[in-house]
Motif scaffolding. Structure first.
Motif, PDB file in Angstrom:
ATOM      1  N   VAL A   1       0.785  -1.316  -0.009  1.00  0.00           N
ATOM      2  CA  VAL A   1      -0.003  -0.034   0.038  1.00  0.00           C
ATOM      3  C   VAL A   1       0.773   1.210  -0.111  1.00  0.00           C
ATOM      4  O   VAL A   1       1.023   1.835  -0.956  1.00  0.00           O
ATOM      5  CB  VAL A   1      -0.920  -0.213   1.132  1.00  0.00           C
ATOM      6  N   PHE A   2       1.471   1.683   1.136  1.00  0.00           N
ATOM      7  CA  PHE A   2       2.107   2.881   1.189  1.00  0.00           C
ATOM      8  C   PHE A   2       3.727   2.781   1.496  1.00  0.00           C
ATOM      9  O   PHE A   2       3.995   2.055   2.195  1.00  0.00           O
ATOM     10  CB  PHE A   2       1.635   3.826   2.483  1.00  0.00           C
TER      11      PHE A   2
ATOM     12  N   ALA B   1       5.241   0.606  -4.690  1.00  0.00           N
ATOM     13  CA  ALA B   1       3.920   0.465  -3.775  1.00  0.00           C
ATOM     14  C   ALA B   1       2.635   1.058  -4.553  1.00  0.00           C
ATOM     15  O   ALA B   1       3.051   1.573  -5.782  1.00  0.00           O
ATOM     16  CB  ALA B   1       4.304   1.477  -2.729  1.00  0.00           C
ATOM     17  N   ARG B   2       1.661   0.904  -3.850  1.00  0.00           N
ATOM     18  CA  ARG B   2       0.483   1.558  -4.687  1.00  0.00           C
ATOM     19  C   ARG B   2       0.242   2.933  -4.536  1.00  0.00           C
ATOM     20  O   ARG B   2       0.275   3.811  -5.327  1.00  0.00           O
ATOM     21  CB  ARG B   2      -0.667   1.165  -3.660  1.00  0.00           C
ATOM     22  N   PHE B   3       0.974   3.497  -3.447  1.00  0.00           N
ATOM     23  CA  PHE B   3       1.292   5.089  -3.165  1.00  0.00           C
ATOM     24  C   PHE B   3       2.374   5.265  -2.695  1.00  0.00           C
ATOM     25  O   PHE B   3       3.011   4.712  -1.557  1.00  0.00           O
ATOM     26  CB  PHE B   3       0.126   5.553  -2.235  1.00  0.00           C
ATOM     27  N   GLY B   4       3.233   5.964  -3.318  1.00  0.00           N
ATOM     28  CA  GLY B   4       4.714   6.135  -2.847  1.00  0.00           C
ATOM     29  C   GLY B   4       5.718   5.223  -3.010  1.00  0.00           C
ATOM     30  O   GLY B   4       5.940   4.477  -1.958  1.00  0.00           O
ATOM     31  N   GLY B   5       6.230   4.856  -4.058  1.00  0.00           N
ATOM     32  CA  GLY B   5       7.264   3.755  -4.494  1.00  0.00           C
ATOM     33  C   GLY B   5       8.437   4.056  -3.568  1.00  0.00           C
ATOM     34  O   GLY B   5       8.987   2.824  -3.174  1.00  0.00           O
ATOM     35  N   ALA B   6       8.753   5.015  -3.168  1.00  0.00           N
ATOM     36  CA  ALA B   6      10.066   5.022  -2.293  1.00  0.00           C
ATOM     37  C   ALA B   6       9.469   5.420  -0.619  1.00  0.00           C
ATOM     38  O   ALA B   6       9.673   4.704   0.050  1.00  0.00           O
ATOM     39  CB  ALA B   6      10.960   5.799  -2.712  1.00  0.00           C
TER      40      ALA B   6
ATOM     41  N   ALA C   1       8.083   2.988  -8.817  1.00  0.00           N
ATOM     42  CA  ALA C   1       6.745   2.866  -9.524  1.00  0.00           C
ATOM     43  C   ALA C   1       5.728   2.831  -8.481  1.00  0.00           C
ATOM     44  O   ALA C   1       5.884   2.258  -7.260  1.00  0.00           O
ATOM     45  CB  ALA C   1       6.934   1.336 -10.103  1.00  0.00           C
ATOM     46  N   ALA C   2       4.515   3.412  -9.119  1.00  0.00           N
ATOM     47  CA  ALA C   2       3.302   3.300  -7.891  1.00  0.00           C
ATOM     48  C   ALA C   2       2.159   3.001  -8.662  1.00  0.00           C
ATOM     49  O   ALA C   2       1.868   3.500  -9.892  1.00  0.00           O
ATOM     50  CB  ALA C   2       3.265   4.664  -7.305  1.00  0.00           C
TER      51      ALA C   2
END
Length: 186
Positions: free
Chosen positions: A6-7, A31-36, A56-57
């Motif tokens: 997720v985050f 992640a779904r929100f905020g790859g890093a 990637a998000a």
């Protein structure tokens, strides 16, 4: 690369608290929100001399995501080259950049650098939107002496060229913080 369902593929903070990162490299975070990185509900992340590449998000923020009341501060950092999604995305939170480069290679991912409610700070406070000029084949993503980022740090010295030649904190995923407490380690 680090991954989260997720985050924040490498680090997420929510419900208050602050974490400061220095000389960190995250390559290929997902992640779904905020790859890093992801900050939400008054959680704060400070980054000094960080490099975030190839994130990637699935939804938003290939490298950085700031949700409701969250804050991410980037200083002398590079956010580059998303695989999927906008590089930096604000959804009720904020991102402040100081002498940082945020750039996306449109040949690999045609998305904006600054998405959602994030204001694009390019051209102010020493912020750039140019190809970073990494040394070819360098797994630490240091910048070349010919890079447009050389000499652009907030201290006015050798800038990101000097900063990027220092050793980075590398390794597994960083931390997942909730409610100001630590739930993991480096």
């Amino acid at each position: 690369g680090c991954e989260s369902g997720v985050f924040g593929g490498a680090l997420a903070i929510e419900l208050g608290g602050r974490i400061d990162l220095t000389r960190v490299l995250v390559s290929g975070g997902r992640a779904r929100f905020g790859g890093a990185l992801a900050a939400s509900f008054t959680g704060q992340i400070g980054v000094d001399r960080g490099t975030f590449v190839g994130g990637a998000a699935q939804s938003a923020g290939a490298s950085v995501y700031a949700d409701t009341g969250g804050l991410v501060e980037l200083k002398d950092s590079i956010v580059c080259c998303a695989v999927q999604g906008d590089l930096v995305f604000c959804a009720g939170g904020g991102v402040v950049a100081d002498h940082s480069t945020v750039w996306n290679d449109d040949s690999g991912n045609i998305r904006v650098e600054w998405g959602g409610s994030c204001a694009d700070p390019t051209g102010s406070s020493g912020n750039l939107s140019v190809a970073p000029g990494f040394c070819p084949g360098d797994p630490d993503f240091r910048i070349a002496t010919s890079s447009p980022n050389a000499g652009t740090a907030s201290d006015g010295g050798e800038g990101l060229r000097r900063i990027q030649r220092e050793r980075f904190c590398r390794g597994a995923c960083l931390l997942r913080l909730s409610g100001g407490g630590c739930c993991g380690t480096k």
